[in-house]
Structures are given as structure tokens and as C-alpha cells.
Motif scaffolding. Structure first.
Motif, PDB file in Angstrom:
ATOM      1  N   SER A  21      40.340 -18.430  15.035  1.00 31.71           N
ATOM      2  CA  SER A  21      39.260 -17.319  15.174  1.00 31.71           C
ATOM      3  C   SER A  21      37.796 -17.737  16.081  1.00 31.71           C
ATOM      4  CB  SER A  21      38.790 -16.793  13.804  1.00 31.71           C
ATOM      5  OG  SER A  21      38.231 -17.817  12.975  1.00 31.71           O
ATOM      6  N   ALA A  22      37.295 -16.830  16.708  1.00 33.31           N
ATOM      7  CA  ALA A  22      35.980 -17.262  17.368  1.00 33.31           C
ATOM      8  C   ALA A  22      34.892 -16.432  16.776  1.00 33.31           C
ATOM      9  CB  ALA A  22      36.091 -16.671  19.038  1.00 33.31           C
ATOM     10  N   GLN A  26      32.222 -19.993  19.479  1.00 33.63           N
ATOM     11  CA  GLN A  26      32.772 -21.104  18.972  1.00 33.63           C
ATOM     12  C   GLN A  26      34.216 -20.854  18.335  1.00 33.63           C
ATOM     13  OE1 GLN A  26      29.467 -22.775  16.628  1.00 33.63           O
ATOM     14  NE2 GLN A  26      29.242 -24.108  18.137  1.00 33.63           N
ATOM     15  N   TYR A  27      35.084 -21.825  18.208  1.00 37.71           N
ATOM     16  CA  TYR A  27      36.183 -21.503  17.760  1.00 37.71           C
ATOM     17  C   TYR A  27      36.610 -22.347  16.389  1.00 37.71           C
ATOM     18  CZ  TYR A  27      37.533 -19.135  21.846  1.00 37.71           C
ATOM     19  OH  TYR A  27      37.365 -18.503  23.107  1.00 37.71           O
ATOM     20  N   PHE A  28      37.294 -21.662  15.381  1.00 37.81           N
ATOM     21  CA  PHE A  28      37.614 -22.152  14.107  1.00 37.81           C
ATOM     22  C   PHE A  28      39.279 -22.064  13.799  1.00 37.81           C
ATOM     23  CE2 PHE A  28      33.254 -20.937  14.347  1.00 37.81           C
ATOM     24  CZ  PHE A  28      32.629 -22.188  13.574  1.00 37.81           C
ATOM     25  N   PRO A  39      33.127 -26.365  14.396  1.00 36.31           N
ATOM     26  CA  PRO A  39      33.557 -25.471  15.481  1.00 36.31           C
ATOM     27  C   PRO A  39      34.286 -26.302  16.646  1.00 36.31           C
ATOM     28  CG  PRO A  39      31.054 -26.147  15.245  1.00 36.31           C
ATOM     29  CD  PRO A  39      31.913 -26.654  14.149  1.00 36.31           C
ATOM     30  N   PHE A  40      35.006 -25.777  17.408  1.00 39.89           N
ATOM     31  CA  PHE A  40      35.465 -26.228  18.728  1.00 39.89           C
ATOM     32  C   PHE A  40      34.817 -25.564  19.995  1.00 39.89           C
ATOM     33  CE2 PHE A  40      38.490 -27.057  15.129  1.00 39.89           C
ATOM     34  CZ  PHE A  40      38.406 -28.320  15.111  1.00 39.89           C
ATOM     35  N   PHE A  41      34.867 -26.116  21.075  1.00 39.74           N
ATOM     36  CA  PHE A  41      34.134 -25.398  22.102  1.00 39.74           C
ATOM     37  C   PHE A  41      35.403 -24.564  23.043  1.00 39.74           C
ATOM     38  CE2 PHE A  41      31.563 -29.218  22.099  1.00 39.74           C
ATOM     39  CZ  PHE A  41      30.595 -28.580  22.104  1.00 39.74           C
ATOM     40  N   ARG A  48      44.807 -27.749  19.610  1.00 40.54           N
ATOM     41  CA  ARG A  48      45.035 -29.384  19.615  1.00 40.54           C
ATOM     42  C   ARG A  48      44.660 -29.902  18.233  1.00 40.54           C
ATOM     43  NH1 ARG A  48      42.063 -30.946  23.654  1.00 40.54           N
ATOM     44  NH2 ARG A  48      40.477 -31.725  22.166  1.00 40.54           N
ATOM     45  N   GLU A  49      43.566 -29.478  17.625  1.00 42.02           N
ATOM     46  CA  GLU A  49      43.091 -30.006  16.331  1.00 42.02           C
ATOM     47  C   GLU A  49      44.034 -29.461  15.341  1.00 42.02           C
ATOM     48  OE1 GLU A  49      40.759 -32.353  15.593  1.00 42.02           O
ATOM     49  OE2 GLU A  49      40.606 -32.637  17.862  1.00 42.02           O
TER      50      GLU A  49
END
Length: 69
Positions: A21-22, A26-28, A39-41, A48-49
Motif C-alpha cells: 500500500s502507498a 511511501q510504500y508499505f 516505509p520504502f521509496f 523486493r523486501e
């Protein structure tokens, strides 16, 4: 989806949902354990995580099985 994971005591219904989700750009991703990771960019980073997270969980389960727990 009707099925059983190895750690489940009995079969059950598991519904698939979007794990990424965004929020505010930021992505989670959410886990079955009920945690929200991030968060991820980028979405690619989050996906990938997810793969790395699954690998860590599987390794931890294997270590627990080896230790007799």
C-alpha cells in the motif's frame, strides 16, 4: 482460497489481498502476522523486501525446528 499452511492446525479459508500500500508517497507491506513493514521509496523496493521478509521467516522456522522447539 481454501487450504492449509504447514503451521495451521486445521484447514481454513485464506483471502488474498493486496499486500503493498502507498501512504503519502511511501510504500508499505502488510504481513500475515499483522505487522506493517516499511516505509520504502518505491513499490519495487517494497516487493523486493517482501521476498526477503518471507525468506527470513522461513529461515527462522527452520532454525526453530532444528532446535526442537
Amino acid at each position: 482460497m481454501f487450504g492449509r499452511r504447514a503451521v495451521d492446525m486445521a484447514p481454513g479459508t485464506h483471502y488474498r489481498s493486496e499486500r503493498v500500500s502507498a501512504v503519502n508517497g511511501q510504500y508499505f507491506f502488510s504481513t500475515r502476522e499483522g505487522t506493517l513493514e516499511g516505509p520504502f521509496f518505491t513499490r519495487v523496493d517494497a516487493e523486493r523486501e517482501i521476498a526477503l521478509y518471507i525468506r527470513r521467516i522461513q529461515q527462522a522456522s527452520a532454525l526453530m525446528a532444528l532446535s526442537g522447539r
